[in-house]
Design a protein around this motif. Structure first.
Motif, PDB file in Angstrom:
ATOM      1  N   ALA A   1      53.878 -39.531  58.517  1.00 22.76           N
ATOM      2  CA  ALA A   1      53.176 -40.163  59.615  1.00 22.76           C
ATOM      3  C   ALA A   1      53.064 -41.575  59.336  1.00 22.76           C
ATOM      4  O   ALA A   1      53.252 -42.631  60.229  1.00 22.76           O
ATOM      5  CB  ALA A   1      51.804 -39.570  59.867  1.00 22.76           C
ATOM      6  N   ALA A   2      52.927 -41.738  58.112  1.00 17.74           N
ATOM      7  CA  ALA A   2      52.520 -43.150  57.413  1.00 17.74           C
ATOM      8  C   ALA A   2      53.876 -43.812  56.809  1.00 17.74           C
ATOM      9  O   ALA A   2      54.907 -43.055  57.119  1.00 17.74           O
ATOM     10  CB  ALA A   2      51.299 -43.374  56.625  1.00 17.74           C
ATOM     11  N   ASP A   3      54.008 -45.082  56.568  1.00 17.66           N
ATOM     12  CA  ASP A   3      54.740 -45.612  55.734  1.00 17.66           C
ATOM     13  C   ASP A   3      55.225 -44.955  54.437  1.00 17.66           C
ATOM     14  O   ASP A   3      54.169 -45.019  53.568  1.00 17.66           O
ATOM     15  CB  ASP A   3      54.513 -47.086  55.551  1.00 17.66           C
ATOM     16  CG  ASP A   3      55.661 -48.020  54.823  1.00 17.66           C
ATOM     17  OD1 ASP A   3      56.601 -47.302  54.340  1.00 17.66           O
ATOM     18  OD2 ASP A   3      55.535 -49.137  54.537  1.00 17.66           O
ATOM     19  N   SER A   4      56.369 -44.152  54.308  1.00 21.24           N
ATOM     20  CA  SER A   4      56.476 -43.542  53.078  1.00 21.24           C
ATOM     21  C   SER A   4      57.709 -43.933  52.364  1.00 21.24           C
ATOM     22  O   SER A   4      58.444 -43.495  51.567  1.00 21.24           O
ATOM     23  CB  SER A   4      56.776 -42.213  53.557  1.00 21.24           C
ATOM     24  OG  SER A   4      58.015 -41.801  54.437  1.00 21.24           O
ATOM     25  N   GLN A   5      58.277 -45.546  52.492  1.00 24.05           N
ATOM     26  CA  GLN A   5      59.296 -46.050  51.974  1.00 24.05           C
ATOM     27  C   GLN A   5      58.964 -46.127  50.286  1.00 24.05           C
ATOM     28  O   GLN A   5      57.674 -46.108  49.983  1.00 24.05           O
ATOM     29  CB  GLN A   5      59.285 -47.572  52.260  1.00 24.05           C
ATOM     30  CG  GLN A   5      59.798 -47.830  53.693  1.00 24.05           C
ATOM     31  CD  GLN A   5      59.787 -49.278  53.773  1.00 24.05           C
ATOM     32  OE1 GLN A   5      61.053 -49.654  53.383  1.00 24.05           O
ATOM     33  NE2 GLN A   5      59.118 -49.822  54.685  1.00 24.05           N
ATOM     34  N   VAL A   6      60.185 -45.924  49.882  1.00 27.60           N
ATOM     35  CA  VAL A   6      59.935 -45.818  48.102  1.00 27.60           C
ATOM     36  C   VAL A   6      59.847 -47.240  47.776  1.00 27.60           C
ATOM     37  O   VAL A   6      60.658 -48.088  47.875  1.00 27.60           O
ATOM     38  CB  VAL A   6      61.268 -45.068  47.733  1.00 27.60           C
ATOM     39  CG1 VAL A   6      61.364 -45.055  46.312  1.00 27.60           C
ATOM     40  CG2 VAL A   6      61.311 -43.695  48.151  1.00 27.60           C
ATOM     41  N   ALA A   7      59.052 -47.301  46.832  1.00 22.22           N
ATOM     42  CA  ALA A   7      58.769 -48.658  46.048  1.00 22.22           C
ATOM     43  C   ALA A   7      59.569 -48.903  44.768  1.00 22.22           C
ATOM     44  O   ALA A   7      59.948 -49.874  44.612  1.00 22.22           O
ATOM     45  CB  ALA A   7      57.180 -48.920  45.681  1.00 22.22           C
ATOM     46  N   SER A   8      59.581 -47.774  44.166  1.00 16.14           N
ATOM     47  CA  SER A   8      60.393 -47.832  42.783  1.00 16.14           C
ATOM     48  C   SER A   8      60.762 -46.745  42.151  1.00 16.14           C
ATOM     49  O   SER A   8      60.187 -45.242  42.687  1.00 16.14           O
ATOM     50  CB  SER A   8      59.350 -48.477  41.629  1.00 16.14           C
ATOM     51  OG  SER A   8      58.326 -47.532  41.574  1.00 16.14           O
ATOM     52  N   VAL A   9      61.692 -46.475  41.437  1.00 15.22           N
ATOM     53  CA  VAL A   9      62.408 -45.518  41.100  1.00 15.22           C
ATOM     54  C   VAL A   9      62.786 -45.606  39.475  1.00 15.22           C
ATOM     55  O   VAL A   9      63.250 -46.592  39.090  1.00 15.22           O
ATOM     56  CB  VAL A   9      63.814 -44.823  41.638  1.00 15.22           C
ATOM     57  CG1 VAL A   9      64.280 -43.648  40.979  1.00 15.22           C
ATOM     58  CG2 VAL A   9      63.355 -44.648  43.005  1.00 15.22           C
ATOM     59  N   THR A  10      62.430 -44.778  38.620  1.00 17.74           N
ATOM     60  CA  THR A  10      62.943 -44.802  37.032  1.00 17.74           C
ATOM     61  C   THR A  10      63.500 -43.415  36.811  1.00 17.74           C
ATOM     62  O   THR A  10      62.976 -42.373  37.246  1.00 17.74           O
ATOM     63  CB  THR A  10      61.762 -45.034  36.242  1.00 17.74           C
ATOM     64  OG1 THR A  10      60.627 -44.285  36.024  1.00 17.74           O
ATOM     65  CG2 THR A  10      61.084 -46.603  36.470  1.00 17.74           C
ATOM     66  N   VAL A  11      64.414 -43.557  35.737  1.00 17.50           N
ATOM     67  CA  VAL A  11      65.055 -42.209  35.270  1.00 17.50           C
ATOM     68  C   VAL A  11      64.946 -42.376  33.854  1.00 17.50           C
ATOM     69  O   VAL A  11      65.310 -43.496  33.020  1.00 17.50           O
ATOM     70  CB  VAL A  11      66.625 -42.118  35.688  1.00 17.50           C
ATOM     71  CG1 VAL A  11      66.950 -40.754  35.062  1.00 17.50           C
ATOM     72  CG2 VAL A  11      66.513 -42.319  37.201  1.00 17.50           C
ATOM     73  N   ASN A  12      64.164 -41.699  33.023  1.00 15.18           N
ATOM     74  CA  ASN A  12      63.705 -41.776  31.669  1.00 15.18           C
ATOM     75  C   ASN A  12      63.181 -43.048  31.320  1.00 15.18           C
ATOM     76  O   ASN A  12      63.386 -43.513  30.101  1.00 15.18           O
ATOM     77  CB  ASN A  12      64.838 -41.468  30.687  1.00 15.18           C
ATOM     78  CG  ASN A  12      65.486 -40.061  30.777  1.00 15.18           C
ATOM     79  OD1 ASN A  12      64.735 -39.020  31.456  1.00 15.18           O
ATOM     80  ND2 ASN A  12      66.571 -39.677  30.251  1.00 15.18           N
ATOM     81  N   GLY A  13      62.402 -43.476  32.127  1.00 15.84           N
ATOM     82  CA  GLY A  13      61.581 -44.841  32.125  1.00 15.84           C
ATOM     83  C   GLY A  13      62.383 -46.318  32.522  1.00 15.84           C
ATOM     84  O   GLY A  13      61.833 -47.234  32.326  1.00 15.84           O
ATOM     85  N   ILE A  14      63.791 -45.913  32.718  1.00 11.32           N
ATOM     86  CA  ILE A  14      64.681 -46.999  33.036  1.00 11.32           C
ATOM     87  C   ILE A  14      64.567 -47.357  34.636  1.00 11.32           C
ATOM     88  O   ILE A  14      64.892 -46.511  35.468  1.00 11.32           O
ATOM     89  CB  ILE A  14      66.085 -46.751  32.712  1.00 11.32           C
ATOM     90  CG1 ILE A  14      66.203 -46.063  31.100  1.00 11.32           C
ATOM     91  CG2 ILE A  14      67.055 -47.983  32.627  1.00 11.32           C
ATOM     92  CD1 ILE A  14      67.605 -45.700  30.553  1.00 11.32           C
ATOM     93  N   PRO A  15      64.309 -48.824  35.005  1.00  8.67           N
ATOM     94  CA  PRO A  15      64.156 -48.969  36.354  1.00  8.67           C
ATOM     95  C   PRO A  15      65.655 -48.896  36.997  1.00  8.67           C
ATOM     96  O   PRO A  15      66.452 -49.363  36.442  1.00  8.67           O
ATOM     97  CB  PRO A  15      63.655 -50.282  36.449  1.00  8.67           C
ATOM     98  CG  PRO A  15      63.081 -50.540  35.066  1.00  8.67           C
ATOM     99  CD  PRO A  15      63.709 -49.744  34.202  1.00  8.67           C
ATOM    100  N   ALA A  16      65.402 -48.312  38.438  1.00  7.63           N
ATOM    101  CA  ALA A  16      66.730 -48.170  38.948  1.00  7.63           C
ATOM    102  C   ALA A  16      66.663 -49.337  40.119  1.00  7.63           C
ATOM    103  O   ALA A  16      65.677 -49.769  40.390  1.00  7.63           O
ATOM    104  CB  ALA A  16      66.718 -46.791  39.738  1.00  7.63           C
ATOM    105  N   GLN A  17      68.174 -49.675  40.462  1.00  8.88           N
ATOM    106  CA  GLN A  17      68.218 -50.566  41.468  1.00  8.88           C
ATOM    107  C   GLN A  17      68.482 -50.163  42.586  1.00  8.88           C
ATOM    108  O   GLN A  17      69.381 -49.061  42.928  1.00  8.88           O
ATOM    109  CB  GLN A  17      69.474 -51.415  41.075  1.00  8.88           C
ATOM    110  CG  GLN A  17      69.835 -52.688  42.086  1.00  8.88           C
ATOM    111  CD  GLN A  17      71.312 -53.175  41.782  1.00  8.88           C
ATOM    112  OE1 GLN A  17      71.854 -52.685  40.957  1.00  8.88           O
ATOM    113  NE2 GLN A  17      71.745 -53.925  42.510  1.00  8.88           N
ATOM    114  N   LEU A  18      67.669 -50.674  43.830  1.00 10.09           N
ATOM    115  CA  LEU A  18      67.916 -50.360  45.161  1.00 10.09           C
ATOM    116  C   LEU A  18      69.215 -50.609  45.641  1.00 10.09           C
ATOM    117  O   LEU A  18      69.393 -51.915  45.621  1.00 10.09           O
ATOM    118  CB  LEU A  18      66.960 -50.775  46.127  1.00 10.09           C
ATOM    119  CG  LEU A  18      66.855 -50.405  47.551  1.00 10.09           C
ATOM    120  CD1 LEU A  18      66.464 -49.191  47.870  1.00 10.09           C
ATOM    121  CD2 LEU A  18      65.652 -51.231  48.322  1.00 10.09           C
TER     122      LEU A  18
END
Length: 243
Positions: free
Chosen positions: A80-97
């Motif tokens: 119902a609310a804004d559920s956009q993903v703000a960030s993702v990491t894999v094994n602590g490494i930031p992922a690029q959108l």
């Protein structure tokens, strides 16, 4: 080019990055045996439920260890609310959108995003996802390969159903894999054309998520996922393969 057996090939590196191909001008003069390089493809999907804005998926299959392993994460969700993903990491490494899609303003809003990250170590991964607000569930789709090139990515989102659920992947490298994944604010079965369904399921919130695939051909690769008219949808399609 000579055929090289796995047992006779020593690994070659430039700094910490493993070299899988070597060229003299435009001529290929050496290549690591294909069986040693994991092909790019879909690994597995994972779902965590219960209201939360952050999720931590442990023990995720991210493919065979390789210094040049790239991991792609697709995250379709609805609430119902804004559920956009703000960030993702894999094994602590930031992922690029790479791309995102979404609809807002209805009883159920649909959001979808795709992320890429290089993860050189670890037989499995821990994927951490942060949403803008708490969600009733989070589902991730995991893909991986070596020196992955994303040759095309596109997205669609709408509240008018199948009218806006068609994507044309027109810059795909021939032979690369094309994947499409969708979240629809409806429990009605999805219908794909131009691409083959891999999986489909109803989420803990009675929305529907689907994944489909095909091998890219020359020219336009048109794919459609039909849903009931008026259904809010968020669709992403991309083509990718090992470099």
């Amino acid at each position: 080019m000579p055929v090289l057996k796995n047992s006779t090939i020593a690994k070659r590196f430039f700094g910490s990055q493993e070299i899988t191909k070597s060229f003299y001008g435009s001529t290929l003069i050496w290549a690591k045996a294909e069986s040693e390089v994991a092909p790019f493809g879909y690994r597995q999907g994972y779902t965590l439920s219960g209201s939360s804005a952050t999720r931590s998926f442990a023990g995720v299959d991210i493919g065979p260890v390789n210094a040049s392993r790239d991991v792609i994460i697709g995250i379709p969700t609805a609430q119902a609310a804004d559920s956009q993903v703000a960030s993702v990491t894999v094994n602590g490494i930031p992922a690029q959108l790479l791309a995102k899609a979404g609809t807002e303003g209805g009883a159920w809003n649909t959001f979808n995003s795709i992320w890429k990250v290089r993860v050189p170590t670890g037989a499995t991964g821990t994927v951490d996802v942060a949403h803008a607000n708490a969600t009733p569930y989070t589902h991730i789709m995991v893909f991986s390969g070596v020196n992955v090139i994303v040759s095309d990515v596109d997205s669609r989102s709408s509240g008018v159903g199948s009218v806006q659920s068609t994507i044309v992947i027109d810059t795909a490298t021939v032979g690369h894999m094309i994947y499409a994944f969708i979240v629809a604010a409806s429990a009605t079965n999805l219908t794909w054309t131009g691409i083959t369904e891999v999986q489909e399921f109803v989420t803990p919130s009675s929305n529907r998520i689907g994944l489909a695939e095909k091998i890219a051909v020359e020219g336009n690769n048109t794919l459609t996922c039909a849903v009931p008219s008026g259904t809010r949808v968020a669709l992403i399609a991309f083509s990718a393969g090992n470099n």
